[in-house]
Each structure stands twice: as C-alpha cells, then as structure tokens.
Design an enzyme around this catalytic site. Structure first.
Site, mmCIF file in Angstrom:
data_model
loop_
_atom_site.group_PDB
_atom_site.id
_atom_site.type_symbol
_atom_site.label_atom_id
_atom_site.label_comp_id
_atom_site.label_asym_id
_atom_site.label_seq_id
_atom_site.Cartn_x
_atom_site.Cartn_y
_atom_site.Cartn_z
ATOM 1 N N GLU A 131 40.398 58.012 40.846
ATOM 2 C CA GLU A 131 40.998 56.753 40.379
ATOM 3 C C GLU A 131 40.566 55.556 41.231
ATOM 4 O O GLU A 131 40.342 54.450 40.720
ATOM 5 C CB GLU A 131 42.535 56.884 40.404
ATOM 6 C CG GLU A 131 43.262 55.712 39.812
ATOM 7 C CD GLU A 131 42.953 55.478 38.341
ATOM 8 O OE1 GLU A 131 43.418 56.271 37.514
ATOM 9 O OE2 GLU A 131 42.233 54.519 38.032
ATOM 10 N N GLY A 136 39.744 49.497 42.259
ATOM 11 C CA GLY A 136 40.786 49.646 43.282
ATOM 12 C C GLY A 136 42.119 50.142 42.758
ATOM 13 O O GLY A 136 42.250 51.279 42.304
ATOM 14 N N GLY A 189 35.957 38.778 55.011
ATOM 15 C CA GLY A 189 35.879 40.236 54.971
ATOM 16 C C GLY A 189 35.861 40.811 53.571
ATOM 17 O O GLY A 189 36.031 42.015 53.390
ATOM 18 N N ASP A 203 27.272 47.272 42.559
ATOM 19 C CA ASP A 203 28.622 47.843 42.699
ATOM 20 C C ASP A 203 29.302 47.869 41.324
ATOM 21 O O ASP A 203 29.909 48.874 40.930
ATOM 22 C CB ASP A 203 29.412 46.989 43.701
ATOM 23 C CG ASP A 203 30.847 47.435 43.850
ATOM 24 O OD1 ASP A 203 31.075 48.467 44.499
ATOM 25 O OD2 ASP A 203 31.748 46.765 43.310
ATOM 26 N N LYS A 207 30.558 51.271 38.870
ATOM 27 C CA LYS A 207 31.894 51.403 38.275
ATOM 28 C C LYS A 207 31.776 51.485 36.751
ATOM 29 O O LYS A 207 32.472 52.272 36.094
ATOM 30 C CB LYS A 207 32.772 50.224 38.691
ATOM 31 C CG LYS A 207 33.053 50.215 40.199
ATOM 32 C CD LYS A 207 33.609 48.882 40.659
ATOM 33 C CE LYS A 207 33.854 48.865 42.158
ATOM 34 N NZ LYS A 207 34.141 47.534 42.690
ATOM 35 N N GLY A 304 40.670 46.528 48.758
ATOM 36 C CA GLY A 304 41.705 46.390 49.794
ATOM 37 C C GLY A 304 42.329 47.741 50.077
ATOM 38 O O GLY A 304 42.472 48.575 49.170
HETATM 39 N N1 HSE Z 1 32.956 45.548 47.267
HETATM 40 C C1 HSE Z 1 33.854 45.768 46.175
HETATM 41 C C2 HSE Z 1 34.325 44.440 45.604
HETATM 42 C C3 HSE Z 1 35.092 46.539 46.543
HETATM 43 O O1 HSE Z 1 34.007 43.377 46.125
HETATM 44 O O2 HSE Z 1 35.000 44.483 44.596
HETATM 45 C C4 HSE Z 1 34.934 48.013 46.517
HETATM 46 O O3 HSE Z 1 34.435 48.489 45.326
#
Ligand code: HSE
Length: 441
Positions: A131, A136, A189, A203, A207, A304
């Site tokens: 999940e 997130g 960050g 990224d 997903k 997070g």
């Molecule tokens: N680096 C990703 C983002 C978080 O900025 O959404 C983790 O998948």
C-alpha cells in the site's frame, strides 16, 4: 488471541522510524482490532550508530537484511530499504522463500520485477502487500484491489509525486521559476538530493505502473510508459494556463483505449474546475473512472514518515487478520500480457507555446502547417513579451514574440509532424513548448 505477528523490519529511515513510533502508540489497539499482538523483534539499517527517535533496545540488530529476512525470530518481513535490484530485492525474495508474508513500500522493485515476485509469493502461499508504494497515505491499492473488484476500470490517473506538485504550486502562486522552486523543495526536504527521479517523472511512472497492473489486470510493464517531467515548464506556461482556465499538473494517466492500454506521465493542462486541479503542494490525488462505481477521487499526503507508516500498518493489519488478496488483485497467472497503446496514437487537445519571429506571414505559415495535418485551432494568441510595449526599440518587426495556440482534439502523430515542419520553416526562435490537455470531469 492468535499467535502474535513478529516483525523483521529492514530500513529505519523516516518511514521505518515512524512505523516504530506508530506501533509504540497504537500497538495495543491494533491487537484488539486485528486479534493478534504485533511486535518488532528484529531490525536492520545501513547505519547502526545513527540517533533515532525510538528505543531499539528490545529488538535484535542484524547487519545483513537477508539474514533478518531468513531469521525464524520473525514471521513477517517489512522492507523499507527501497531501490530496485540490490539488497532490498534479495531480502524480499529470501523472506518469501522462507514462507513469510512481506510488506514493502518499494515501488521501484515492484515496477522492475513485480510479476516475478507476485508469482513467487503465490507459489509460497504468502502475501506481498505494498500500500505504501503508491501515493503514501492514500489507500489507493486497497481501493483498486478490493473495492473495485466488481468494476471495469476505464481510466486511473493522478498527481503521484509530491515534489513536482509542490514545485508547480509554488511557481504558479508566486511566479517563480523552476530552479528556484526546486531549490526550495530540496531545502524543505521534499526532493531527493538528486531530484532527477522526481522531476523527470520516473517516480510517478513507477507508481503508475503498479496502478495499471491492478486496474487493468495486466502484467506490470513500467518500461512501456511514456515519460516527460516538469523541468521545461516556465512561469509563462503557468500564467497562460491560468488565463485559459487551466492549471498545470504532472499527471500519471493509464487508460483503456481501442488499441490497448495507454500509460503516460507528463505535465498536463487540466480544467480549473476539476477536483484534482485544486490539489496543491506536496499533496497527492488519485482518480478512478469505473463502469459501476463511476468517478472516485482520493487525495492526501503522498509522502512523509507518518502517512507512509500508516499505509504500511494497514498492510500489516490485513496479514494479521488473515485477509489475502492476489498481489495485483488477482492470481499472478491470471494477469494478462500488457498490450501497449502507442503514444503516437494518443488523441487530445494540445497547448503550444511558440516563440515566433514577428514578421508578415509567420502566423499564416504556422496555420498552414497545422491545417495540412488536419489540426483545427481553438485559439491563437500573440503575447507581447516586453511589458514596455511603448518602447520602440522592442518593437522591431523581427523580434520574436510568444504565441500561444490551443488545438482541438488531434493526435500526437499529427501535432509532432506539424511542429517538425514549423521548426524547419524557420519562423520560430526557440524550442516549442507542448503540453497536453487532459479532459477531466
Ligand atoms: N519522492 C516522492 C514524492 C515521495 O515526492 O512524492 C515518495 O514516493
């Protein structure tokens, strides 16, 4: 109460540490809800000496994640190391081989070898839950795997990268350029030290590959995804989008088309009136269009420690309750080969920003090229780049000026061919900007 879950936890970064805090705070209630106590018995991380906000003294330390995955002292392996190939994957395979359920947040690994891992988990009769790998804290995997079991999904799309959404929101709100907002994201960050993975769309693609496999029952194929990032977006594009009634978001979109399944990641102009156009900052959103459930939109924190740990814990709860679902929502053997719809056949409207030499015949030549490829223009606007329009030195006839064109629906093939000819004709002074318009309800 049944036998307890004894977790071997690999990775004590932001998410791993938050998971330990969550278990410390809610472990008692979790046991009541799920009928089984949960304890973390073994841990491993890259740096044993690092200061962490949790007491690790009751947990056995392992230097090697694979040894932890194989250790009989735990019966559930939680992998929060990350990365495709490498030790995370070796450890996950070892845990499954040892007959343990696995919970992971590792999208890169799933995008790379999810099918193989799903087959292995099935052969060993264990769960592989993830999940936390997508968006997130948003429970989108559960929704697609379970709640959509009675639906045919037509399209799944969303804002799946918080870093990109943060950058675009700041650029739009404050008229700042890309580099400034990226530096801010890094300072806060949000972005990785090497942010390429986020800003160039990879990224999001990982997903999306996972969502596609579940939504359409196909074998995961991240390499088939068309990927464009946000680094070419300028304040001029965001300003033009605003005037035209759109906002620009980095979207991952997977949809069923007549020729196959289209998977694409790119900046998109979306109507301001749509729900996800109003999802700002690091927040993520995922939308689904399905035949019986109609349209659903889920939004929430896409990254997070706390939100991601919450998603990990929901996977642990499923295992504690004995709830087992095929890794991608059906038996691995039932996942169909992925049939790719070619990006060149993509149909939609387009935004084009051209820097056109301001001389007689330039517009006509551009319009002729568009017409030749059957592209109909909804609007064409020339914008004076220099705000001091009275100053005669800025109005030399050949000074290039930004021109914004919006097309009616056409194909990627047609727009690319027309653009190549427009560039060859020599009427434009810079690389054109092309942004797809995504029709949303
Ligand atoms: N680096 C990703 C983002 C978080 O900025 O959404 C983790 O998948």
């Amino acid at each position: 109460m049944s036998e307890g879950l004894r977790i071997g936890l690999a990775g004590l970064g932001t998410v791993g540490a938050s998971l330990l805090q969550l278990i410390a705070r809610h472990g008692g209630e979790f046991a009541e809800r799920c009928g089984r106590p949960v304890t973390v018995t073994g841990i491993t991380a890259r740096d044993r000496g690092k200061q962490r906000p949790v007491d690790l003294s009751a947990m056995q330390w392992f230097d090697d994640p694979v040894a932890l995955a194989q250790d009989p002292g735990n019966n559930l392996f939680v992998e929060l190391i990350g990365g495709a190939g490498g030790v995370a994957e070796t450890a996950v395979r070892a845990a499954i081989e040892a007959g343990k359920h696995v919970v992971t947040a590792n999208k890169a690994m799933l995008a790379d070898c999810g099918q193989e891992l799903a087959e292995l988990a099935e052969a060993k009769g264990v769960s592989l839950n993830f999940e936390a790998a997508v968006a997130g804290g948003i429970p989108i995997v559960k929704v697609l795997r379970e709640a959509m079991a009675g639906n045919e999904v037509a399209r799944v799309f969303g804002i799946l990268n918080g870093t990109c959404n943060y950058i675009l929101t700041r650029m739009e709100d404050e008229g700042l350029d890309f580099a400034t907002c990226l530096a801010e994201a890094q300072r806060l960050g949000y972005a990785e030290a090497d942010p390429t993975f986020d800003i160039e769309g990879h990224d999001t693609a990982h997903k999306l590959a996972i969502l596609t496999a579940i939504a359409f029952g196909t074998r995961i194929d991240a390499k088939a995804i068309y990927v464009e990032g946000i680094s070419s977006i300028t304040p001029a594009d965001l300003e033009a989008a605003d005037e035209l009634g759109y906002r620009i978001k980095l979207l991952g979109v997977a949809s069923r088309t007549e020729t196959g399944i289209e998977q694409r990641v790119h900046p998109a102009m979306i109507p301001k009136s749509s729900v996800i156009a109003n999802v700002d900052g690091v927040t993520n959103a995922v939308a689904l269009e399905a035949d019986f459930a109609a349209q659903l939109v889920l939004s929430g924190p896409g990254a997070g420690g706390a939100a991601t740990a919450s998603a990990v814990m929901s996977d642990i709860a499923d295992i504690a309750r004995g709830s087992r679902v095929g890794t991608f929502g059906r038996p691995a053997s039932a996942l169909k080969p992925y049939k790719r719809a070619a990006m060149r056949a993509h149909a939609g409207g387009y935004y084009l920003r051209l820097t056109v030499y301001d001389r007689p015949g330039a517009f006509a030549a551009i319009a002729t090229r568009m017409a030749k490829h059957g592209i109909s223009l909804e609007s064409i606007v020339q914008r004076r780049r220099n705000p001091h329009a009275d100053a005669p030195e800025h109005l030399t006839p050949a000074a290039p000026q930004p021109v914004i064109l919006i097309t009616y629906e056409t194909t990627e093939d047609a727009i690319r061919a027309a653009l190549a000819e427009i560039i060859r004709d020599g009427h434009i002074a810079a690389q054109p900007q092309l942004i797809r318009i995504e029709p949303l309800g």
